[in-house]
Motif scaffolding. Sequence first.
Motif, PDB file in Angstrom:
ATOM      1  N   VAL A 251       0.728  -1.335   0.087  1.00 42.61           N
ATOM      2  CA  VAL A 251       0.016  -0.126   0.073  1.00 42.61           C
ATOM      3  C   VAL A 251       0.681   1.340   0.188  1.00 42.61           C
ATOM      4  O   VAL A 251       0.597   2.033  -0.864  1.00 42.61           O
ATOM      5  CB  VAL A 251      -0.998   0.001   1.289  1.00 42.61           C
ATOM      6  CG1 VAL A 251      -1.539   1.498   1.551  1.00 42.61           C
ATOM      7  CG2 VAL A 251      -2.004  -1.143   1.007  1.00 42.61           C
TER       8      VAL A 251
ATOM      9  N   VAL B 158       2.991   1.712  -3.574  1.00 39.87           N
ATOM     10  CA  VAL B 158       2.383   2.169  -4.557  1.00 39.87           C
ATOM     11  C   VAL B 158       1.720   3.294  -4.405  1.00 39.87           C
ATOM     12  O   VAL B 158       1.907   4.183  -5.420  1.00 39.87           O
ATOM     13  CB  VAL B 158       1.048   1.081  -4.687  1.00 39.87           C
ATOM     14  CG1 VAL B 158       0.244   1.614  -6.161  1.00 39.87           C
ATOM     15  CG2 VAL B 158       1.502  -0.126  -4.898  1.00 39.87           C
ATOM     16  N   LEU B 159       1.260   3.618  -3.314  1.00 40.71           N
ATOM     17  CA  LEU B 159       0.667   5.289  -2.941  1.00 40.71           C
ATOM     18  C   LEU B 159       1.808   6.222  -3.206  1.00 40.71           C
ATOM     19  O   LEU B 159       1.334   7.192  -3.641  1.00 40.71           O
ATOM     20  CB  LEU B 159      -0.028   5.346  -1.597  1.00 40.71           C
ATOM     21  CG  LEU B 159      -1.293   4.613  -1.534  1.00 40.71           C
ATOM     22  CD1 LEU B 159      -1.786   4.587   0.144  1.00 40.71           C
ATOM     23  CD2 LEU B 159      -2.404   4.755  -2.561  1.00 40.71           C
TER      24      LEU B 159
ATOM     25  N   ARG C 284      -4.866   5.989  -7.901  1.00 42.37           N
ATOM     26  CA  ARG C 284      -3.592   5.548  -7.082  1.00 42.37           C
ATOM     27  C   ARG C 284      -4.326   4.291  -6.255  1.00 42.37           C
ATOM     28  O   ARG C 284      -3.598   3.385  -5.868  1.00 42.37           O
ATOM     29  CB  ARG C 284      -3.012   6.452  -6.139  1.00 42.37           C
ATOM     30  CG  ARG C 284      -4.072   7.244  -5.204  1.00 42.37           C
ATOM     31  CD  ARG C 284      -3.441   8.283  -4.566  1.00 42.37           C
ATOM     32  NE  ARG C 284      -2.323   8.521  -4.012  1.00 42.37           N
ATOM     33  CZ  ARG C 284      -1.986   8.674  -2.899  1.00 42.37           C
ATOM     34  NH1 ARG C 284      -2.913   8.590  -1.837  1.00 42.37           N
ATOM     35  NH2 ARG C 284      -0.876   8.449  -2.286  1.00 42.37           N
ATOM     36  N   TYR C 285      -5.311   4.317  -5.687  1.00 44.03           N
ATOM     37  CA  TYR C 285      -6.037   3.278  -5.007  1.00 44.03           C
ATOM     38  C   TYR C 285      -6.620   2.027  -5.706  1.00 44.03           C
ATOM     39  O   TYR C 285      -6.349   1.007  -5.290  1.00 44.03           O
ATOM     40  CB  TYR C 285      -7.527   3.814  -4.073  1.00 44.03           C
ATOM     41  CG  TYR C 285      -7.005   5.010  -3.443  1.00 44.03           C
ATOM     42  CD1 TYR C 285      -6.306   4.935  -2.223  1.00 44.03           C
ATOM     43  CD2 TYR C 285      -7.497   6.590  -3.958  1.00 44.03           C
ATOM     44  CE1 TYR C 285      -5.993   6.129  -1.331  1.00 44.03           C
ATOM     45  CE2 TYR C 285      -7.288   7.404  -3.019  1.00 44.03           C
ATOM     46  CZ  TYR C 285      -6.153   7.591  -2.078  1.00 44.03           C
ATOM     47  OH  TYR C 285      -6.324   8.607  -1.416  1.00 44.03           O
TER      48      TYR C 285
ATOM     49  N   VAL D 141      -3.025   0.152  -6.144  1.00 48.95           N
ATOM     50  CA  VAL D 141      -2.709  -0.476  -5.015  1.00 48.95           C
ATOM     51  C   VAL D 141      -3.480  -1.913  -4.883  1.00 48.95           C
ATOM     52  O   VAL D 141      -2.879  -3.024  -4.954  1.00 48.95           O
ATOM     53  CB  VAL D 141      -3.302   0.232  -3.768  1.00 48.95           C
ATOM     54  CG1 VAL D 141      -2.968  -0.880  -2.485  1.00 48.95           C
ATOM     55  CG2 VAL D 141      -2.378   1.298  -3.555  1.00 48.95           C
TER      56      VAL D 141
ATOM     57  N   GLU E 179      -2.216  -4.263  -7.577  1.00 47.46           N
ATOM     58  CA  GLU E 179      -0.895  -4.657  -7.288  1.00 47.46           C
ATOM     59  C   GLU E 179      -1.174  -5.945  -6.236  1.00 47.46           C
ATOM     60  O   GLU E 179      -0.345  -6.944  -6.262  1.00 47.46           O
ATOM     61  CB  GLU E 179      -0.106  -3.421  -6.944  1.00 47.46           C
ATOM     62  CG  GLU E 179       1.611  -3.951  -6.314  1.00 47.46           C
ATOM     63  CD  GLU E 179       2.355  -4.426  -7.609  1.00 47.46           C
ATOM     64  OE1 GLU E 179       3.208  -4.845  -7.529  1.00 47.46           O
ATOM     65  OE2 GLU E 179       1.888  -4.230  -8.687  1.00 47.46           O
TER      66      GLU E 179
END
Length: 262
Positions: free
Chosen positions: A200, A203-204, A214-215, A218, A221
């Motif tokens: 988290v 990636v953020l 962006r969420y 995550v 991923e």
Amino acid sequence: DDHIERERASQHLSGGCCALVAIYLMGKFYVANAGDSRAIIIRNGEIIPMSREFTPETERQRLQFLAFLRPELLGKEFTHLEFPRRIHPKELGKKMLYRDQNMNGWAYKKIEEDDLKFPLIYGEGKKARVMATIGVTRGLGDHDLKVFSSNIHIKPFLSCFPEVRVYDLTQYEHCPDDVLVLGTDGLWDVTNDKEVASVVMQVLTSYEPNDPCRYTMVAQELVVRSRGVLKERGWRLANDKLGSGDDISVFVIPLGGPGSYT
């Protein structure tokens, strides 16, 4: 659960599922879990559990207590007592460790004829099963589920009632990197809380705080890493361990908006 039972005949559907629900209401998150999915909040790098899995191991005493009260549900083939291993007929009369619905620890008892029956809960960890059939003890459906080659119904031991935990968002300052992660067991089978939190944050930080995708990235991923890469010996993680063989669904929900940074 009752609605599913009423419709199973008309819709010709069988089976069941777990349920993990998050509701935002008047400044609070209510997270309800029935099954082995999991929810965690990641706030300023801290991990806050918002659910716990319901498995034969975590609900052992509830299951044993029901079997103790209603032994007819065991169909004369199972015992509600738990032993460290299967008992052999030659061990009749000997002493062995056991535990029942009232015990957290173990004690010794003399092995009797009834103790030779298959245990209500057998196996450890992800391999633990109720009546050698199902590894999840709460959820929806499964009204027709029976022990293999028998007429013993397992539904009485399965609960549709969730455990609910509450998180008050008004008690804390949240930034765009604070999130609620919801995931099915396919994620958690191969990925622990700390690993999820690491992904988290990793990636953020590669996206702008006001970038809404962006969420989603995550969540993507987390799914990709848990599934792994297809190799000659099956799906493998980065550490060459087996990837998840279960379904993987992930939601990543922001707790703070772009303007929440100080």
